[in-house]
Write a protein that holds these residues in place. Structure first.
Motif, PDB file in Angstrom:
ATOM      1  N   ILE A  80       0.841  -1.198   0.000  1.00 26.79           N
ATOM      2  CA  ILE A  80       0.000   0.000   0.000  1.00 26.79           C
ATOM      3  C   ILE A  80       0.876   1.248   0.000  1.00 26.79           C
ATOM      4  O   ILE A  80       0.602   2.216  -0.714  1.00 26.79           O
ATOM      5  N   SER A  81       1.941   1.219   0.780  1.00 27.33           N
ATOM      6  CA  SER A  81       2.863   2.352   0.830  1.00 27.33           C
ATOM      7  C   SER A  81       3.489   2.610  -0.539  1.00 27.33           C
ATOM      8  O   SER A  81       3.629   3.765  -0.964  1.00 27.33           O
ATOM      9  N   LYS A  82       3.840   1.549  -1.245  1.00 24.66           N
ATOM     10  CA  LYS A  82       4.395   1.692  -2.601  1.00 24.66           C
ATOM     11  C   LYS A  82       3.377   2.331  -3.541  1.00 24.66           C
ATOM     12  O   LYS A  82       3.727   3.148  -4.383  1.00 24.66           O
ATOM     13  N   LEU A  83       2.114   1.948  -3.398  1.00 24.49           N
ATOM     14  CA  LEU A  83       1.062   2.534  -4.225  1.00 24.49           C
ATOM     15  C   LEU A  83       0.979   4.041  -4.008  1.00 24.49           C
ATOM     16  O   LEU A  83       0.925   4.816  -4.965  1.00 24.49           O
ATOM     17  N   PHE A  84       0.995   4.468  -2.751  1.00 29.69           N
ATOM     18  CA  PHE A  84       0.899   5.896  -2.451  1.00 29.69           C
ATOM     19  C   PHE A  84       2.096   6.675  -2.984  1.00 29.69           C
ATOM     20  O   PHE A  84       1.999   7.868  -3.229  1.00 29.69           O
ATOM     21  N   PHE A  89      -4.819  10.614  -4.381  1.00 28.49           N
ATOM     22  CA  PHE A  89      -5.649  10.025  -3.333  1.00 28.49           C
ATOM     23  C   PHE A  89      -6.323  11.128  -2.536  1.00 28.49           C
ATOM     24  O   PHE A  89      -5.682  12.126  -2.165  1.00 28.49           O
ATOM     25  N   VAL A  90      -7.604  10.955  -2.263  1.00 25.74           N
ATOM     26  CA  VAL A  90      -8.353  11.848  -1.383  1.00 25.74           C
ATOM     27  C   VAL A  90      -9.280  10.975  -0.547  1.00 25.74           C
ATOM     28  O   VAL A  90      -9.909  10.059  -1.065  1.00 25.74           O
ATOM     29  N   LYS A 139      -2.018   9.725   7.222  1.00 26.52           N
ATOM     30  CA  LYS A 139      -1.021  10.775   7.452  1.00 26.52           C
ATOM     31  C   LYS A 139       0.196  10.250   8.211  1.00 26.52           C
ATOM     32  O   LYS A 139       1.329  10.376   7.769  1.00 26.52           O
ATOM     33  N   ASN A 140      -0.060   9.645   9.371  1.00 22.50           N
ATOM     34  CA  ASN A 140       1.042   9.258  10.251  1.00 22.50           C
ATOM     35  C   ASN A 140       1.774   7.998   9.803  1.00 22.50           C
ATOM     36  O   ASN A 140       2.976   7.882  10.030  1.00 22.50           O
ATOM     37  N   ILE A 141       1.082   7.062   9.187  1.00 21.08           N
ATOM     38  CA  ILE A 141       1.741   5.818   8.776  1.00 21.08           C
ATOM     39  C   ILE A 141       2.184   5.870   7.323  1.00 21.08           C
ATOM     40  O   ILE A 141       3.325   5.551   6.997  1.00 21.08           O
ATOM     41  N   PHE A 142       1.276   6.282   6.429  1.00 18.55           N
ATOM     42  CA  PHE A 142       1.609   6.277   5.004  1.00 18.55           C
ATOM     43  C   PHE A 142       2.191   7.601   4.507  1.00 18.55           C
ATOM     44  O   PHE A 142       2.647   7.699   3.383  1.00 18.55           O
ATOM     45  N   GLY A 143       2.160   8.639   5.330  1.00 15.06           N
ATOM     46  CA  GLY A 143       2.773   9.907   4.961  1.00 15.06           C
ATOM     47  C   GLY A 143       1.997  10.730   3.953  1.00 15.06           C
ATOM     48  O   GLY A 143       2.554  11.597   3.289  1.00 15.06           O
ATOM     49  N   ILE A 144       0.711  10.484   3.840  1.00 17.82           N
ATOM     50  CA  ILE A 144      -0.140  11.247   2.928  1.00 17.82           C
ATOM     51  C   ILE A 144      -0.314  12.663   3.484  1.00 17.82           C
ATOM     52  O   ILE A 144      -0.481  12.856   4.688  1.00 17.82           O
TER      53      ILE A 144
END
Length: 93
Positions: free
Chosen positions: A49-53, A60-61, A78-83
Motif C-alpha cells: 500500500i505504501s508503494k502505491l501511495f 488520493f483523497v 497521514k502518520n503511517i503512510f505519509g499522505i
C-alpha cells in the motif's frame, strides 16, 4: 445531553476521576486507533500500500464526512503512510 472532555494523552489506559456536573465519575479512556491499525496490519500488506501511495501519478483523497473514521484516517494515512493532510477531508470530529 453530552459533554466534550479535554482528554490528555497521559489519561489513556488508566483510571481517572472526572467531575461531570458535580458528580465525580471514575473513567478509563482507551485509544482505539492503535488497536485498529494493528488489526489492519494483520489484514493488509502495508508495504504494498505504501508503494502505491508513492507511485508517480497516483492521487488520493479521503473524505471522512465528519464521521468517526476521521481519527483513524489521520493515524493511518497521514502518520503511517505519509499522505498530506490536505488529502484528508472532514476528518475532524
Amino acid at each position: 445531553s453530552y459533554q466534550i472532555l479535554d482528554i490528555k494523552d497521559n489519561m489513556f489506559k488508566k483510571q481517572v476521576n472526572i467531575d461531570l456536573d458535580g458528580e465525580v465519575k471514575k473513567l478509563r479512556f482507551i485509544d482505539t486507533t492503535k488497536d485498529y491499525i494493528e488489526l489492519l496490519k494483520n489484514q493488509f500488506d502495508f508495504d504494498q500500500i505504501s508503494k502505491l501511495f508513492k507511485m508517480r501519478g497516483f492521487s488520493f483523497v479521503f473524505d471522512a464526512m465528519h464521521g468517526a473514521s476521521g481519527p483513524y484516517a489521520i493515524e493511518l494515512f497521514k502518520n503511517i503512510f505519509g499522505i498530506s493532510e490536505s488529502c484528508l477531508l472532514n476528518c475532524n470530529v
